[in-house]
Design an enzyme around this catalytic site. Structure first.
Site, PDB file in Angstrom:
ATOM      1  N   ASP A 138     -11.262   3.121   4.177  1.00  0.00           N
ATOM      2  CA  ASP A 138     -11.259   1.540   4.079  1.00  0.00           C
ATOM      3  C   ASP A 138     -12.977   1.364   4.159  1.00  0.00           C
ATOM      4  O   ASP A 138     -13.383   0.205   4.107  1.00  0.00           O
ATOM      5  CB  ASP A 138     -10.669   1.185   5.188  1.00  0.00           C
ATOM      6  CG  ASP A 138      -9.769  -0.144   4.907  1.00  0.00           C
ATOM      7  OD1 ASP A 138      -9.727  -0.437   3.586  1.00  0.00           O
ATOM      8  OD2 ASP A 138      -9.025  -0.868   5.388  1.00  0.00           O
ATOM      9  N   LYS A 149       0.764  -1.202  -0.019  1.00  0.00           N
ATOM     10  CA  LYS A 149      -0.056   0.038  -0.048  1.00  0.00           C
ATOM     11  C   LYS A 149       0.982   1.113   0.128  1.00  0.00           C
ATOM     12  O   LYS A 149       0.492   2.294  -0.720  1.00  0.00           O
ATOM     13  CB  LYS A 149      -0.896   0.119   1.193  1.00  0.00           C
ATOM     14  CG  LYS A 149      -2.188  -0.821   0.971  1.00  0.00           C
ATOM     15  CD  LYS A 149      -2.751  -1.468   2.559  1.00  0.00           C
ATOM     16  CE  LYS A 149      -3.797  -2.583   1.714  1.00  0.00           C
ATOM     17  NZ  LYS A 149      -4.758  -3.256   3.149  1.00  0.00           N
ATOM     18  N   GLN A 156      -5.036  -1.902   9.621  1.00  0.00           N
ATOM     19  CA  GLN A 156      -4.785  -3.334   8.837  1.00  0.00           C
ATOM     20  C   GLN A 156      -5.382  -4.399   9.825  1.00  0.00           C
ATOM     21  O   GLN A 156      -5.106  -4.390  10.967  1.00  0.00           O
ATOM     22  CB  GLN A 156      -3.337  -3.151   8.590  1.00  0.00           C
ATOM     23  CG  GLN A 156      -3.112  -4.691   7.751  1.00  0.00           C
ATOM     24  CD  GLN A 156      -3.484  -4.746   6.479  1.00  0.00           C
ATOM     25  OE1 GLN A 156      -3.471  -3.710   5.727  1.00  0.00           O
ATOM     26  NE2 GLN A 156      -4.109  -5.859   6.035  1.00  0.00           N
TER      27      GLN A 156
END
Ligand code: NDP
Length: 292
Positions: free
Chosen positions: A121, A54, A98
């Site tokens: 996200d 990322k 994450q």
């Protein structure tokens, strides 16, 4: 006739190029550089790999990235304090925690602390709730499901009115994909580990999205001729012929399905590259929310 192969690598490349161009135009117009902060707790090697990819992708399109790592034994308060600090940081437009977090941490509470306008996200409970409600608009939707929809929009002549089957109901993939398909006016069936007669249900699907994490579970004769198949699964299977000792396969037995489907994503090279491309797009959007 074998199915069209949905080339996620190429689609992702186009999205990344569009993001890079727009970032550069905004910089020239005097806007601040978009920034993504990642929060990585613990030492799960796969999570470290994902986060590294990322950061690399951000770098390639001109988005700044800020890595934040905490040890596996970090306390709930330490993680929460970090998220609060990133919420207050004007250089950070997007915050990505994450997942999965190490056991013992309250994931829902941590995700719910992320500033809604930085929730790139799309896992903040309010964004998820809005996704599930008619007439409400989430600010962000989860990246992998968003990538699946981009592929479907390109490879389905029409989503509206089609029978869509989603195999898997996780918070990260299955459920948000199903919600996005409902919003696109498909008729959606969600299957999971307790569903009876999976082959029979899947044979009704004009659109099939699989997110189970079971290597090559879906066989070619489960697939309706002409169906569009999006295989989200990424599974390692032992393969002594490979240098790494394994190869990646999806949830669908590709060699069989490709003979029946109308279009299908390969693994690797299908949904995988789309996830990061959609994250970059969301981070650019977050920067636009912050700076016009
Ligand atoms: P989860 O393990 O969280 O969810 C799996 C889902 O599949 C669950 O809903 C489970 O049902 C269902 N399931 C498991 N076994 C069966 C079975 N035998 N029959 C029917 N349903 C079953 O996985 P994720 O959603 O996180 O991930 C799914 C796959 O997608 C994985 O391979 C993962 O690596 C991949 N992935 C790929 C991404 C990408 O960028 N391409 C991103 C994220 C994930 P139940 O709810 O009843 O337990």
């Amino acid at each position: 006739m074998p199915a069209s192969i949905i080339d996620g690598t190429e689609l992702a490349r186009q999205i990344r190029a569009d993001v890079a161009r727009e970032v550069s135009e905004r910089l020239q117009a005097g806007k601040p550089q978009p920034g993504l902060a990642t929060v990585l707790v613990g030492d799960d090697p796969a999570s470290h790999d994902y986060v590294r990819s990322k950061h690399k992708a951000c770098n390639e399109v001109g988005i700044r990235s800020f890595g934040n790592e905490l040890p596996a034994n970090a306390s709930q308060k330490e993680v929460e304090d970090l998220v609060r600090k990133l919420n207050d940081d004007p250089e950070v437009n997007g915050i990505l925690v994450q997942l999965p977090l190490p056991k013992g941490l309250d994931e829902e509470r941590i995700l719910s602390l992320i500033d809604l306008s930085k929730d790139v996200d799309g896992f903040h409970p309010i964004n998820v709730g809005r996704l599930a409600q008619k007439g409400r608009e989430p600010l962000f939707v989860p990246c992998t499901p968003a990538g699946c929809m981009v592929m479907l929009e390109k490879y389905c002549d029409r989503i509206e009115g089609k029978n869509a089957v989603v195999l898997g109901r996780s918070n990260i993939v299955g459920m948000p994909v199903a919600l996005l398909l409902v919003r696109a006016n498909a008729t959606v069936t969600i299957c999971h580990s307790r569903s009876a007669d999976l082959p029979g249900i899947i044979r009704q699907a004009d659109i099939l999205v699989t997110a189970v994490g079971r290597p090559e579970m879906v066989r070619g004769d489960w697939i309706k001729p002409g169906a569009v198949v999006i295989d989200v699964g990424i599974n390692h299977v032992d393969d002594a012929t490979k240098k790494r000792g394994y190869r990646l396969v999806g949830d669908v037995k590709f060699d069989e399905a490709v003979e029946v489907a109308g279009a299908i994503t390969p693994v690797p090279g299908g949904v995988g590259p789309m996830t990061i491309a959609m994250l970059l797009k969301s981070t650019l959007y977050a920067s636009k929310l912050a700076h016009g």
